[in-house]
Design an enzyme around this catalytic site. Structure first.
Site, PDB file in Angstrom:
ATOM      1  N   ASP A 178       0.934  -1.514   0.160  1.00 35.01           N
ATOM      2  CA  ASP A 178      -0.375  -0.210   0.178  1.00 35.01           C
ATOM      3  C   ASP A 178       1.046   1.256   0.192  1.00 35.01           C
ATOM      4  O   ASP A 178       1.830   1.486   0.867  1.00 35.01           O
ATOM      5  CB  ASP A 178      -0.998   0.113   1.313  1.00 35.01           C
ATOM      6  CG  ASP A 178      -2.174   1.067   1.247  1.00 35.01           C
ATOM      7  OD1 ASP A 178      -3.193   0.836   1.154  1.00 35.01           O
ATOM      8  OD2 ASP A 178      -1.790   2.550   1.477  1.00 35.01           O
ATOM      9  N   MET A 179       0.601   1.854  -1.144  1.00 36.19           N
ATOM     10  CA  MET A 179       1.415   3.674  -0.932  1.00 36.19           C
ATOM     11  C   MET A 179       0.998   4.292  -0.032  1.00 36.19           C
ATOM     12  O   MET A 179       0.024   4.440   0.329  1.00 36.19           O
ATOM     13  CB  MET A 179       1.549   4.322  -2.174  1.00 36.19           C
ATOM     14  CG  MET A 179       1.270   2.863  -3.480  1.00 36.19           C
ATOM     15  SD  MET A 179       3.166   2.334  -3.892  1.00 36.19           S
ATOM     16  CE  MET A 179       3.623   4.222  -3.991  1.00 36.19           C
ATOM     17  N   ASP A 185      -3.654   2.368  -5.575  1.00 37.11           N
ATOM     18  CA  ASP A 185      -2.590   2.902  -4.336  1.00 37.11           C
ATOM     19  C   ASP A 185      -2.224   0.968  -3.823  1.00 37.11           C
ATOM     20  O   ASP A 185      -1.354   1.092  -2.442  1.00 37.11           O
ATOM     21  CB  ASP A 185      -2.718   3.760  -3.806  1.00 37.11           C
ATOM     22  CG  ASP A 185      -3.274   3.275  -2.198  1.00 37.11           C
ATOM     23  OD1 ASP A 185      -3.630   2.517  -2.394  1.00 37.11           O
ATOM     24  OD2 ASP A 185      -2.475   3.853  -1.299  1.00 37.11           O
ATOM     25  N   GLU A 186      -2.778  -0.210  -4.190  1.00 36.23           N
ATOM     26  CA  GLU A 186      -2.408  -1.137  -3.155  1.00 36.23           C
ATOM     27  C   GLU A 186      -2.000  -2.445  -4.581  1.00 36.23           C
ATOM     28  O   GLU A 186      -3.151  -2.785  -5.220  1.00 36.23           O
ATOM     29  CB  GLU A 186      -3.020  -1.130  -2.393  1.00 36.23           C
ATOM     30  CG  GLU A 186      -4.988  -1.301  -2.945  1.00 36.23           C
ATOM     31  CD  GLU A 186      -5.277  -1.808  -1.135  1.00 36.23           C
ATOM     32  OE1 GLU A 186      -5.410  -2.850  -0.315  1.00 36.23           O
ATOM     33  OE2 GLU A 186      -6.836  -0.526  -0.865  1.00 36.23           O
TER      34      GLU A 186
HETATM   35  P1  TTP Z   1      -5.036   4.809   1.519  1.00 36.75           P
HETATM   36  O1  TTP Z   1      -4.501   3.776   0.998  1.00 36.75           O
HETATM   37  O2  TTP Z   1      -6.584   4.925   2.390  1.00 36.75           O
HETATM   38  O3  TTP Z   1      -4.580   6.177   1.904  1.00 36.75           O
HETATM   39  P2  TTP Z   1      -3.134   7.202   1.819  1.00 36.75           P
HETATM   40  O4  TTP Z   1      -2.478   6.565   0.667  1.00 36.75           O
HETATM   41  O5  TTP Z   1      -3.274   8.591   1.539  1.00 36.75           O
HETATM   42  O6  TTP Z   1      -2.135   7.069   3.355  1.00 36.75           O
HETATM   43  P3  TTP Z   1      -1.681   5.672   3.387  1.00 36.75           P
HETATM   44  O7  TTP Z   1      -0.114   6.153   4.123  1.00 36.75           O
HETATM   45  O8  TTP Z   1      -2.407   5.711   4.649  1.00 36.75           O
HETATM   46  O9  TTP Z   1      -2.353   4.748   2.950  1.00 36.75           O
HETATM   47  O10 TTP Z   1      -5.694   5.544  -0.212  1.00 36.75           O
HETATM   48  C1  TTP Z   1      -4.954   5.752  -1.235  1.00 36.75           C
HETATM   49  C2  TTP Z   1      -5.147   7.138  -1.978  1.00 36.75           C
HETATM   50  O11 TTP Z   1      -7.321   6.488  -2.001  1.00 36.75           O
HETATM   51  C3  TTP Z   1      -5.043   8.334  -1.457  1.00 36.75           C
HETATM   52  O12 TTP Z   1      -3.696   8.952  -1.200  1.00 36.75           O
HETATM   53  C4  TTP Z   1      -6.564   8.944  -1.176  1.00 36.75           C
HETATM   54  C5  TTP Z   1      -7.586   8.030  -2.293  1.00 36.75           C
HETATM   55  N1  TTP Z   1      -8.464   8.019  -1.319  1.00 36.75           N
HETATM   56  C6  TTP Z   1      -9.923   8.875  -1.930  1.00 36.75           C
HETATM   57  O13 TTP Z   1     -10.143   9.202  -2.721  1.00 36.75           O
HETATM   58  N2  TTP Z   1     -10.937   8.879  -0.721  1.00 36.75           N
HETATM   59  C7  TTP Z   1     -11.005   8.741   0.815  1.00 36.75           C
HETATM   60  O14 TTP Z   1     -11.672   8.138   1.337  1.00 36.75           O
HETATM   61  C8  TTP Z   1      -9.623   7.065   0.599  1.00 36.75           C
HETATM   62  C9  TTP Z   1      -9.587   6.835   1.695  1.00 36.75           C
HETATM   63  C10 TTP Z   1      -8.615   7.119   0.024  1.00 36.75           C
HETATM   64 MG    MG Z   2      -2.063   4.019   0.469  1.00 37.90          MG
END
Ligand code: TTP
Ligand code: MG
Length: 341
Positions: A4-5, A101-102
Site C-alpha cells: 500500500d502506497m 494504490d494497493e
Molecule cells: P489510502 O491508501 O487509504 O490512503 P493514503 O495512501 O493516502 O495514505 P496511507 O499512507 O495511510 O495509505 O488511499 C489511497 C488513495 O486513495 C489516497 O491517497 C486518496 C484516495 N482516497 C480517496 O480519494 N478517498 C478516501 O476516502 C480514501 C480513504 C482514499
Molecule cells: Mg495508501
C-alpha cells in the site's frame, strides 16, 4: 504480500513539486477549501492536525488554515499507479490489483526470502516513482492487509501464525476487513471493541447477531482465517474441490482416501473443461481452525490423474497431522487450455 502506497495522492504531488515537502498538504475536490467537497487524502504533516480522508475540505481548512490545498488530479495518480504496479508485476505475475494504490502478490513460491522480496520491491518503486510504500506479509490476504497498515510510512511488517494473539487481537475491530462503521458501532454497543474480544465469542452467538454467513465470516476473520485467493486478471481460472468432514478426522487413511477422491474430481473437471494444470495445492484445516496450504509446481502441464494425485500426496506428506482435521481441499492452478484444433 500486500503493498500500500504511503499518502498516495499527496506523495505524487510532493514528487512533482518538491517545494511542498515538509508542509501540510491536503488533496480534495477542486482544491478550494472554502467550497464544498471532501478530503481525498492528506500528507503525514497535515494528519498531525487531525486531517484525514473523507472529512469536509472546510473542516480541514479550520483544522489547519496554513495547509496547501490542491485539486485531485486522477491522471497523474493513475500514471504513478501504473508505474509502481509494473514493478510488482515484474516480481511475480501473481498480482491482484486491489485499488489505485494497493495490490496483493502471491510470493509463496518465489525462491527469495520475503524480506529480500520486500526490499527489492521498495527499491524498485523508489527508483521508478520516487515514492515509498508499506508492505505487509502473512499467510493470507486478510492478515497481510492488516500488516501493511501497522508501520506506516515505509513500513515492513511480517505476521506469523503465532502472532495473531499478540499483534492482531489487541487491534480495534475496525481494522478487520469487512467491518464497516455500522457493524463497528453495533459491536461496541455489545461491548466488543477489539478483534480479540470478537474472537472470544462463540460461533453460535455471532450467528445469532449477524446471521449465518456474516457470523461465520467474523468468527473466522477474528482468528486470522482467510482462504481467499490472489485474483490475477491474466489467469482467472483454477479448479478446486474441498470437503468438510462430518466429524473431525484423525485417521490418516480416511484423510488420504478423501484427498484421492477430491483429486479425482478435480482431474475430471480439468479434463471436461479441456485444461492442463501445473500447480497443485492442498488445504488442510484443523479442528482448531488453523489452516495451512502446501503447493507443488510440476515440471510441465498435465491432466493425468496419477501425476496430480502424486503431487497432492507429496503436499500431504509435508503436513504434520498432529491434530484432528476438519476440512481438506485440493486445487489445480497454473492452467493451460488444451488446443484441440
Ligand atoms: P489510502 O491508501 O487509504 O490512503 P493514503 O495512501 O493516502 O495514505 P496511507 O499512507 O495511510 O495509505 O488511499 C489511497 C488513495 O486513495 C489516497 O491517497 C486518496 C484516495 N482516497 C480517496 O480519494 N478517498 C478516501 O476516502 C480514501 C480513504 C482514499
Ligand atoms: Mg495508501
Amino acid at each position: 504480500m500486500h503493498i500500500d502506497m504511503d499518502a498516495f495522492f499527496a506523495a505524487v504531488e510532493e514528487g512533482r513539486n518538491p517545494a511542498l515537502c515538509g508542509k501540510p498538504v491536503v488533496i480534495g475536490g477542486n482544491g478550494n477549501p472554502s467550497q464544498r467537497g471532501v478530503v481525498s487524502t492528506a500528507n503525514y504533516e497535515a494528519r498531525k492536525y487531525g486531517i484525514h480522508s473523507a472529512i469536509p475540505m472546510r473542516t480541514a481548512l479550520k483544522l489547519c488554515p496554513h495547509a496547501v490545498f490542491l485539486p485531485v488530479d486522477y491522471e497523474a495518480y493513475s500514471a504513478a499507479s501504473e508505474k509502481f504496479k509494473s514493478v510488482l508485476f515484474a516480481c511475480t505475475p501473481l498480482m491482484e490489483n486491489a485499488g489505485i494504490d494497493e495490490a496483493f502478490l502471491d510470493i509463496s513460491e518465489l525462491p527469495e526470502t520475503p524480506e529480500s522480496i520486500a526490499a527489492n520491491i521498495k527499491n524498485g518503486i523508489k527508483e521508478k516513482t520516487s515514492l515509498t510504500c508499506s508492505i505487509g506479509i502473512a499467510s493470507n490476504k486478510l492478515l497481510a492487509k492488516i500488516a501493511s497498515d501497522m508501520q506506516k510510512p515505509d513500513g515492513l511488517t511480517i505476521i506469523d501464525e503465532g502472532d495473531i494473539e499478540n499483534k492482531i487481537w489487541p487491534l480495534p475491530i475496525r481494522k478487520l476487513y469487512g467491518i464497516g462503521p455500522k457493524t463497528e458501532s453495533y459491536l461496541k454497543s455489545i461491548s466488543i471493541e477489539t478483534i480479540g474480544q470478537l474472537a472470544a465469542q462463540p460461533l453460535d452467538t455471532l450467528i445469532e447477531h449477524f446471521g449465518e454467513s456474516y457470523g461465520q465470516y467474523l468468527y473466522e476473520a477474528s482468528r486470522g482465517i482467510d482462504d481467499s485467493e490472489v485474483i490475477t486478471h491474466w489467469e482467472p481460472k483454477s479448479i478446486s474441490r474441498e470437503t468438510t468432514f462430518q466429524q473431525d478426522v484423525k485417521n490418516w487413511q480416511v484423510i488420504a482416501r478423501t484427498l484421492a477422491e477430491l483429486t479425482k474430481d478435480v482431474v475430471a473437471d480439468l479434463q471436461d473443461e479441456g485444461y492442463t494444470a501445473r500447480t497443485v495445492t492442498i488445504k488442510i484445516r484443523f479442528s482448531d481452525f488453523q489452516t495451512l496450504t502446501r503447493a507443488k509446481t510440476l515440471t510441465g502441464h498435465t491432466a493425468s490423474e496419477e501425476e496430480i494425485r502424486k503431487a497432492a500426496f507429496a503436499c500431504l506428506k509435508r503436513v504434520e497431522l498432529k491434530k484432528r482435521v476438519r476440512l481438506i481441499g485440493v486445487r489445480a492452478t497454473n492452467l493451460e487450455k488444451i488446443n484441440n484444433d
